[in-house]
Design an enzyme around this catalytic site. Structure first.
Site, PDB file in Angstrom:
ATOM      1  N   GLY A   1       0.816  -1.217   0.000  1.00 56.11           N
ATOM      2  CA  GLY A   1       0.000   0.000   0.000  1.00 56.11           C
ATOM      3  C   GLY A   1       0.840   1.252   0.000  1.00 56.11           C
TER       4      GLY A   1
ATOM      5  N   TYR B   1     -15.744  -3.651   7.617  1.00 51.68           N
ATOM      6  CA  TYR B   1     -14.337  -3.294   7.442  1.00 51.68           C
ATOM      7  C   TYR B   1     -13.518  -3.714   8.664  1.00 51.68           C
ATOM      8  CZ  TYR B   1     -10.148  -0.359   7.449  1.00 51.68           C
ATOM      9  OH  TYR B   1      -8.852   0.085   7.535  1.00 51.68           O
TER      10      TYR B   1
ATOM     11  N   LYS C   1     -10.371  -6.464   9.246  1.00 56.43           N
ATOM     12  CA  LYS C   1      -9.091  -6.107   9.859  1.00 56.43           C
ATOM     13  C   LYS C   1      -8.810  -6.989  11.075  1.00 56.43           C
ATOM     14  CE  LYS C   1      -6.759  -3.045   8.869  1.00 56.43           C
ATOM     15  NZ  LYS C   1      -5.596  -2.961   7.935  1.00 56.43           N
TER      16      LYS C   1
END
Length: 381
Positions: free
Chosen positions: A18, A152, A156
């Site tokens: 990323g 989300y 994670k």
């Protein structure tokens, strides 16, 4: 625990996933400043600005063949896994990247001889979206499945749990593979694409005279240089202790660490500080306070209307209401003791630079959009 000088230990080749994103760019920049000479980035896209000394690779974490080729070429000693879709990405994308992509990355990292793996998790993995968190520490359980309301965060959390189970100390002729997780809360800073832009959008829409809740809820935020610093300290600690097995009170591998600025603020005080730095002059007596129950009702209605008419996501959602009314601050004693962590950039110092950067980028984007529109008009004439 006394910590040696940060630059006293070579980390070898470091790869950051990323790397074109805001946080990962900060990680790359900080590692470079501290003498890491072999830095690599993997991302779906090229960065807006290439950092000197960083080799950029285009790759999709869900494409195991492409990632394997990059790892075979780079052979990283350290992997910092900071890649993730935005929180509002479709659920199937979140799961495919955050959960399946992390598992693939771990497997390929092991195959390529990687020794140390630091995962960028989230402080939200211990919240159920309703109960307040007051000085929460790492003994709080990770919440997944039906008890975790945000998909989300669920992805994670699942990824973090997997990463920590893959921690392995060398024995029987097998090389060690040491892992840990960093859990930042409310990341902001230069390059921020999520937190501050969202808050500033409210200011630019002229909606600063509305407040949800009574503003008695403390919230932790973290400047992104401090988050990058924590990742560096984690990688150094894993490398330092690779040949030793420290006691449980000093262990880093297989562990998670909350990271914040250590300066919890009342949520709306922080928000109004952000708006004020951008130029807002709203006085306290001009603010209209909406109670949490009414805000949740209104947000639910807006979500239904937007869904029914295919309008996307409204500016007010139930998730935003819950977050703006929750008490949510964390204990960072474990990171201080075991990693030697302490914030490098203060909250207000970091906000001044971050808001300035965010407003500048917004103005540039608007300028580009205006130029594009003028170009279109000229071509029509």
């Amino acid at each position: 625990m006394a910590m040696p000088e940060e630059n006293s230990l070579s980390l070898g080749t470091v790869l950051v996933t990323g790397g074109s994103g805001g946080l990962a760019s900060q990680i790359l920049q900080l590692f470079s400043q501290r003498g890491c000479e072999h830095l690599h980035s993997i991302d779906l896209r090229q960065p807006l600005r290439h950092l000197e000394g960083v080799t950029y690779h285009i790759g999709d974490l869900t494409n195991s063949d492409a990632i394997r080729r990059i790892f075979q070429d780079v052979k990283p000693d350290v992997v910092i896994h900071a890649a993730s879709p935005k929180f509002d990405a479709p659920n199937h994308i979140l799961y495919k990247v955050n959960v399946e992509g992390t598992k693939t990355l771990i497997q390929i990292a092991k195959e390529s001889g990687t020794r140390f793996f630091v995962y960028t998790s989230s402080a939200s993995v211990v919240t159920d979206g309703t109960a307040d968190l007051k000085n929460a520490d790492e003994t709080f359980p990770v919440i997944v499945g039906d008890k975790q309301p945000e998909f989300y965060v669920n992805t994670k959390a699942l990824a973090e749990l997997y990463v920590l189970t893959q921690n392995y100390r060398a024995k029987d002729g097998h090389q060690h593979f040491l892992t840990c997780a960093i859990r930042p809360s409310g990341i902001f800073g230069v390059g921020d694409l999520v937190l501050l832009p969202g808050m500033l959008n409210v200011y630019f829409r002229g909606q600063t005279k509305v407040q949800i809740g009574n503003n008695r809820n403390l919230f932790d935020f973290t400047e992104n240089t401090n988050v990058a610093h924590a990742h560096y300290l984690a990688a150094v600690a894993l490398a330092r202790f690779q040949n030793d097995t420290p006691g449980d009170d000093a262990r880093v591998d297989g562990e998670a660490f909350f990271i914040t600025n250590g300066e919890p603020r009342y949520f709306w005080d922080f928000t109004r500080l952000v708006w004020g730095l951008a130029g807002d002059t709203t006085r306290p007596d001009q603010v209209w306070v909406i109670t949490r129950p009414w805000a949740l009702l209104l947000a639910g209605l807006l979500e239904w209307v937007f869904w029914a008419f295919g309008l996307g996501e409204p500016s007010l959602t139930r998730t935003k209401v819950r977050l703006s009314c929750m008490t949510r601050y964390f204990c960072i004693d474990k990171a201080k003791k075991r990693l030697g962590y302490k914030p490098l950039v203060g909250l207000e110092e970091g906000l001044k630079k971050a808001v300035e950067d965010c407003v500048r980028r917004r103005n540039l984007e608007q300028g580009t959009a205006t130029a594009d529109m003028n170009d279109v008009k000229q071509k029509r004439q």
